[in-house]
Design an enzyme around this catalytic site. Structure first.
Site, PDB file in Angstrom:
ATOM      1  N   PRO A   8       0.828  -1.628  -0.083  1.00 18.42           N
ATOM      2  CA  PRO A   8      -0.130   0.317   0.090  1.00 18.42           C
ATOM      3  C   PRO A   8       0.950   1.122   0.141  1.00 18.42           C
ATOM      4  O   PRO A   8       0.877   2.183   1.006  1.00 18.42           O
ATOM      5  CB  PRO A   8      -0.578  -0.194   1.726  1.00 18.42           C
ATOM      6  N   CYS A   9       0.957   1.584  -0.774  1.00 17.31           N
ATOM      7  CA  CYS A   9       2.196   2.944  -0.623  1.00 17.31           C
ATOM      8  C   CYS A   9       1.593   4.337  -1.564  1.00 17.31           C
ATOM      9  O   CYS A   9       1.770   4.792  -1.230  1.00 17.31           O
ATOM     10  CB  CYS A   9       3.220   2.742  -2.428  1.00 17.31           C
TER      11      CYS A   9
END
Length: 352
Positions: free
Chosen positions: A317-318
């Site tokens: 989850p950048c």
């Protein structure tokens, strides 16, 4: 657009109420149907979690959505501009036709006028629009095990070279290079935020990106080069697992992803990605926070590069990393998606 769109909740209320005040400026894309509509569409209303709102027809089309046949989201421009209306009517009548500039000129239209009209109304040219309609069908036909010629015909490309060129712009390679099966297999996954390409082996997911990400062809090429293999088409166990988990995620039921992921990049990059996966849904961190967490407090810029190099969206989850000042900062899938993902995940941080 020259205005800041209202919040998702505000627009969803407008959709339910069929509020005409946003007509022509905001469109709703429905992940469960793959179509986009006006907010005044008379069709049955989708659930909020299956909707994403976009401010241009181009954004809708490039994310893989098709125009609704009930509310005709392109028709307001057709009514306002006779040139646009005529060409859209011809496109509807012959959706499989491969259009050329000479065809437009033969109709008596000035090419520059047509280009300006479509760019003004849709932020894309007529030829781009016609090509975008056809490309997704070609990919799905290939994925079903059909030959390139069937995919070409199903997607309405009369010329093999035109089909190859359009396909290469999406995936960075000719369609003939993509055979069913193989070590790495690509599959098309629709989501409420736009269609995604998943690439997996029989044991791990190697890539998950939105189809309109500009870096997608480069990423696919680098992946094949690094693994010394070519890309095939099809669905593996990790693909089906992530397909199910994405559906559960977007329905608001769970933020847990357990699909096995292939490691990316250097040891430093992997440390960053592990830190990203440790951020709870509904929370965010800064690049500095991540740098401190992995024991390299002075490597903020390197953390940002590793964050940007991520090829597995959502599962790594950048999008949960923001600027130190609280700004969204860059996101390869588009800042509007980053904002929407953060909004979606707030529900997971609320205790039952």
């Amino acid at each position: 657009m020259l205005f800041s769109p209202p919040s998702h909740d505000t627009l969803y209320k407008a959709l339910i109420a069929r509020d005409p005040s946003h007509d022509g400026r905001i469109f709703v894309c429905v992940g469960t149907t793959g179509i986009f509509c006006r907010l005044t569409c008379p069709a049955r209303k989708p659930l909020s979690e299956n909707c994403v709102f976009r401010s241009s027809v181009r954004e809708c089309l490039e994310a893989g959505f098709r125009p609704c046949k009930r509310c005709h989201p392109l028709h307001s421009a057709a009514e306002a501009d006779p040139i646009v209306g005529k060409l859209l009517g011809l496109l509807d009548a012959e959706p499989g036709r491969r259009w050329r500039e000479s065809d437009i000129a033969a109709l008596g239209f000035d090419l520059s006028t047509v280009r300006r009209s479509f760019k003004r109304h849709f932020d894309m040219t007529f030829l781009d629009m016609a090509r975008q309609y056809r490309l997704r069908e070609g990919f799905l036909t290939l994925s079903g095990g059909e030959r390139v010629i069937e995919a070409q015909l199903d997607s309405g490309f009369n010329s093999p070279s035109a089909f190859r060129e359009a396909f290469a712009r999406l995936l960075g390679c000719a369609p003939s290079m993509l055979k069913p099966g193989g070590f790495l297999q690509a599959s098309w996954i629709p989501t409420p935020l736009g269609d995604m390409i998943a690439v997996a082996s029989t044991t791990h997911l190697h890539l998950l990106e939105f189809v309109d990400r500009r870096a997608l062809p480069t990423e696919l090429s680098a992946l094949q080069k690094a693994l010394k293999t070519t890309l095939g088409l099809g669905s593996t166990a990790p693909t089906e697992q992530v397909r199910t988990e994405l559906a559960t995620y977007f329905s608001g039921k769970s933020s847990v992803f357990q699909t096995p992921l292939a490691a990316q990049g250097t040891g430093f990059t992997r440390d960053v990605h592990r830190a990203l996966r440790s951020i709870p849904a509904g929370e965010t961190r800064s690049y500095a926070d991540i740098a401190i967490q992995i024991g390299h407090p002075g490597a903020v810029r390197a953390v940002a590069r590793a964050n940007g190099a991520n090829k597995i969206a959502l599962l790594i989850p950048c999008h949960r990393v923001i600027g130190a000042d609280g700004s969204l900062t860059g996101y390869g899938g588009g800042l509007w998606r980053k904002q929407r993902l953060i909004e979606i995940e707030r529900q997971f941080s609320i205790s039952p």
